[in-house]
Design a protein around this motif. Sequence first.
Motif, PDB file in Angstrom:
ATOM      1  N   ALA A  38       0.652  -1.209   0.084  1.00 51.37           N
ATOM      2  CA  ALA A  38      -0.185  -0.201  -0.017  1.00 51.37           C
ATOM      3  C   ALA A  38       0.898   1.722  -0.412  1.00 51.37           C
ATOM      4  O   ALA A  38       0.216   2.233  -0.312  1.00 51.37           O
ATOM      5  CB  ALA A  38      -0.613   0.169   1.713  1.00 51.37           C
ATOM      6  N   GLY A  39       1.924   1.263   0.328  1.00 53.70           N
ATOM      7  CA  GLY A  39       3.065   2.129   0.015  1.00 53.70           C
ATOM      8  C   GLY A  39       3.172   2.869   1.030  1.00 53.70           C
ATOM      9  O   GLY A  39       4.165   4.092   0.892  1.00 53.70           O
ATOM     10  N   LEU A  40       3.190   2.031   2.303  1.00 53.81           N
ATOM     11  CA  LEU A  40       3.551   2.298   4.010  1.00 53.81           C
ATOM     12  C   LEU A  40       5.170   2.408   4.063  1.00 53.81           C
ATOM     13  O   LEU A  40       5.690   1.406   3.322  1.00 53.81           O
ATOM     14  CB  LEU A  40       2.824   1.827   4.509  1.00 53.81           C
ATOM     15  CG  LEU A  40       1.590   2.380   5.113  1.00 53.81           C
ATOM     16  CD1 LEU A  40       0.756   1.402   6.009  1.00 53.81           C
ATOM     17  CD2 LEU A  40       0.867   3.455   5.227  1.00 53.81           C
ATOM     18  N   THR A  41       5.764   3.435   4.442  1.00 52.27           N
ATOM     19  CA  THR A  41       6.924   3.210   5.067  1.00 52.27           C
ATOM     20  C   THR A  41       7.151   1.961   6.380  1.00 52.27           C
ATOM     21  O   THR A  41       6.441   2.496   7.515  1.00 52.27           O
ATOM     22  CB  THR A  41       7.798   4.527   5.749  1.00 52.27           C
ATOM     23  OG1 THR A  41       7.975   5.298   4.019  1.00 52.27           O
ATOM     24  CG2 THR A  41       9.062   4.497   5.718  1.00 52.27           C
ATOM     25  N   VAL A  42       7.614   0.833   6.176  1.00 52.76           N
ATOM     26  CA  VAL A  42       7.527  -0.057   7.129  1.00 52.76           C
ATOM     27  C   VAL A  42       9.041  -0.410   7.934  1.00 52.76           C
ATOM     28  O   VAL A  42      10.251  -0.354   6.965  1.00 52.76           O
ATOM     29  CB  VAL A  42       7.194  -1.721   7.000  1.00 52.76           C
ATOM     30  CG1 VAL A  42       7.329  -2.456   8.003  1.00 52.76           C
ATOM     31  CG2 VAL A  42       5.934  -1.403   6.507  1.00 52.76           C
ATOM     32  N   LYS A  43       9.223   0.009   8.702  1.00 52.84           N
ATOM     33  CA  LYS A  43      10.964   0.158   9.149  1.00 52.84           C
ATOM     34  C   LYS A  43      10.459  -1.552  10.962  1.00 52.84           C
ATOM     35  O   LYS A  43       9.894  -1.754  11.463  1.00 52.84           O
ATOM     36  CB  LYS A  43      10.820   1.791  10.246  1.00 52.84           C
ATOM     37  CG  LYS A  43      13.282   1.380  10.358  1.00 52.84           C
ATOM     38  CD  LYS A  43      12.605   3.554  10.180  1.00 52.84           C
ATOM     39  CE  LYS A  43      14.235   3.245  10.907  1.00 52.84           C
ATOM     40  NZ  LYS A  43      14.194   4.370  11.166  1.00 52.84           N
ATOM     41  N   GLU A  44      11.929  -1.634  11.211  1.00 53.17           N
ATOM     42  CA  GLU A  44      11.997  -2.481  11.603  1.00 53.17           C
ATOM     43  C   GLU A  44      13.339  -1.939  12.884  1.00 53.17           C
ATOM     44  O   GLU A  44      13.851  -1.595  12.888  1.00 53.17           O
ATOM     45  CB  GLU A  44      12.499  -3.978  11.662  1.00 53.17           C
ATOM     46  CG  GLU A  44      11.791  -4.741  11.485  1.00 53.17           C
ATOM     47  CD  GLU A  44      12.481  -6.217  10.996  1.00 53.17           C
ATOM     48  OE1 GLU A  44      13.857  -6.614  10.924  1.00 53.17           O
ATOM     49  OE2 GLU A  44      11.987  -6.937  11.329  1.00 53.17           O
ATOM     50  N   ILE A  45      13.565  -2.585  13.852  1.00 53.94           N
ATOM     51  CA  ILE A  45      13.883  -1.676  14.831  1.00 53.94           C
ATOM     52  C   ILE A  45      14.108  -2.711  15.915  1.00 53.94           C
ATOM     53  O   ILE A  45      12.864  -3.735  16.441  1.00 53.94           O
ATOM     54  CB  ILE A  45      13.409  -0.450  16.572  1.00 53.94           C
ATOM     55  CG1 ILE A  45      13.120   0.872  15.395  1.00 53.94           C
ATOM     56  CG2 ILE A  45      13.917  -0.763  17.372  1.00 53.94           C
ATOM     57  CD1 ILE A  45      12.379   1.487  16.173  1.00 53.94           C
ATOM     58  N   HIS A  46      15.329  -3.232  16.474  1.00 53.66           N
ATOM     59  CA  HIS A  46      15.406  -4.104  17.204  1.00 53.66           C
ATOM     60  C   HIS A  46      15.419  -3.746  18.911  1.00 53.66           C
ATOM     61  O   HIS A  46      15.311  -3.071  19.388  1.00 53.66           O
ATOM     62  CB  HIS A  46      17.377  -4.045  17.647  1.00 53.66           C
ATOM     63  CG  HIS A  46      17.374  -5.300  18.989  1.00 53.66           C
ATOM     64  ND1 HIS A  46      17.385  -6.890  18.049  1.00 53.66           N
ATOM     65  CD2 HIS A  46      18.290  -4.566  19.924  1.00 53.66           C
ATOM     66  CE1 HIS A  46      17.762  -6.963  19.422  1.00 53.66           C
ATOM     67  NE2 HIS A  46      18.611  -6.368  20.595  1.00 53.66           N
ATOM     68  N   VAL A  47      14.284  -4.860  19.641  1.00 55.80           N
ATOM     69  CA  VAL A  47      13.879  -4.671  20.616  1.00 55.80           C
ATOM     70  C   VAL A  47      14.307  -6.272  22.079  1.00 55.80           C
ATOM     71  O   VAL A  47      14.338  -6.575  20.687  1.00 55.80           O
ATOM     72  CB  VAL A  47      12.320  -4.854  20.629  1.00 55.80           C
ATOM     73  CG1 VAL A  47      11.944  -3.469  20.127  1.00 55.80           C
ATOM     74  CG2 VAL A  47      11.479  -5.919  20.333  1.00 55.80           C
ATOM     75  N   ASP A  48      14.653  -5.739  22.816  1.00 51.59           N
ATOM     76  CA  ASP A  48      14.759  -7.220  23.587  1.00 51.59           C
ATOM     77  C   ASP A  48      13.655  -7.226  24.392  1.00 51.59           C
ATOM     78  O   ASP A  48      12.986  -6.519  24.228  1.00 51.59           O
ATOM     79  CB  ASP A  48      15.837  -6.865  24.898  1.00 51.59           C
ATOM     80  CG  ASP A  48      16.949  -6.171  24.594  1.00 51.59           C
ATOM     81  OD1 ASP A  48      17.573  -7.320  23.200  1.00 51.59           O
ATOM     82  OD2 ASP A  48      17.876  -5.506  25.081  1.00 51.59           O
ATOM     83  N   MET A  49      13.331  -8.269  23.720  1.00 51.10           N
ATOM     84  CA  MET A  49      12.257  -9.612  24.089  1.00 51.10           C
ATOM     85  C   MET A  49      12.538 -10.370  25.593  1.00 51.10           C
ATOM     86  O   MET A  49      13.623 -11.520  25.324  1.00 51.10           O
ATOM     87  CB  MET A  49      11.615 -10.336  23.382  1.00 51.10           C
ATOM     88  CG  MET A  49      10.679  -9.190  22.385  1.00 51.10           C
ATOM     89  SD  MET A  49       9.729 -10.100  20.543  1.00 51.10           S
ATOM     90  CE  MET A  49       9.108  -8.615  19.586  1.00 51.10           C
TER      91      MET A  49
END
Lengths: 128, 274
Positions: B220-231
């Motif tokens: 759909a043209g959205l900007t998707v980003k990943e961020i490292h998190v501690d789980m």
Amino acid sequence: MTWLLAATEPVVRLTPQARIVAAILAVLFMLLILDLIRRDRLLERYSIVWFVMGLAMLAGAAFPGLLELIAKLIGVRDVTIALFSIVLMILLALSLNFSVIASRQSKQITRLAQQSAIETIEDPPEDD
Amino acid sequence: MLTAWGPGSHTGSSLEQNADTDRTAENIPIGKNRSVKILVFIPAWNEADSIGSVIEDARQHVPGAQVLVIDDGSGDNTAARARQAGAQVATLPFNQGVGAAHQTGYIYAMANGYELCGQIDGDGQHPAAELARLLAEVESGRADLVVGSRFAGDTTYNAPWARRTGQRLFSWIVSTATRQTLTDTTSGMRALNRRAMSLFATRYSSEFAEVESLQQAVRAGLTVKEIHVDMLPREQGTSFITPLKSAFYLFKTLTVLLVGQMRPRTKLPYEGDQ
């Protein structure tokens, strides 16, 4: 084109006895449909297709020439095989149609559940 | 003036004053603009044992947000525990699956004018402090949808070998499908803005929620980003584990993604004000 049709003259036909049984079943089937509609167990919109099926059954029993024509068209020499093939195809199409209906209704139910869930949210709690 | 409460912002001055004195001293980690309306929702199905601490964590680390638990037809007292812990609760009349629960959150957030929306799982594996970082990233405007990933960058997360391999395979497939590097495709920790919410409120996969929605967002043209998190290891509940089940799940997901690639691209229902 003639060589395509040469070997497809029907050799196995419906017996008069089978036609009588089929006609009786068709009539009983249509009566059942009518009764289901009458008792509100079946919505009209879903009943039409079944009623048409009953009529087709009756037509097949009354005019064996119809089935023989179909057998000839699809290149089957045994009319009963042609009959089974057609019925199978129709049932396949119908069940696919019901899956589509079920999917749509399942989506509608989800939407309703979500709306009702949102309605259950009460005012924000007092902040402590 | 604090307006972070959703529909409650009009419920009376005493609450607002209360909230003001409670929060002005606090360092709200997300955003410069404190009047942003934020919803943090927690989909929960039979999470009575962990839901309380998850809510407290969320309230502490995202103090301006309204916390909403979406109770997916739980058989235990998840809803009661959630209310005790100070969250609002939306109860689905019967179990509908994680996708429907997520979507309930998006529909609610969209309808009630929330500008940001964050989500964490109810089993306690997502620290809310990390969600605050995700929300800040969305608020900065650098992305429409930010996913918390266990695998992006270096990680201390310790998953079983088989599971990690499965995740890698998934990641490769989804990354190929979206032409974007996405490492943690099944992460339920995300933050999004109204553009992304509007998309998901309209159509959201019911069974393959996390994976398919990433594909949907990118298409759909959205900007998707990943961020490292501690789980954290999950407090309650187990994931799918048997190899056969995993293989079947993988197969189903592949099919879903393939079909997803063939879907017509939809125009975003909400384009934002910019």
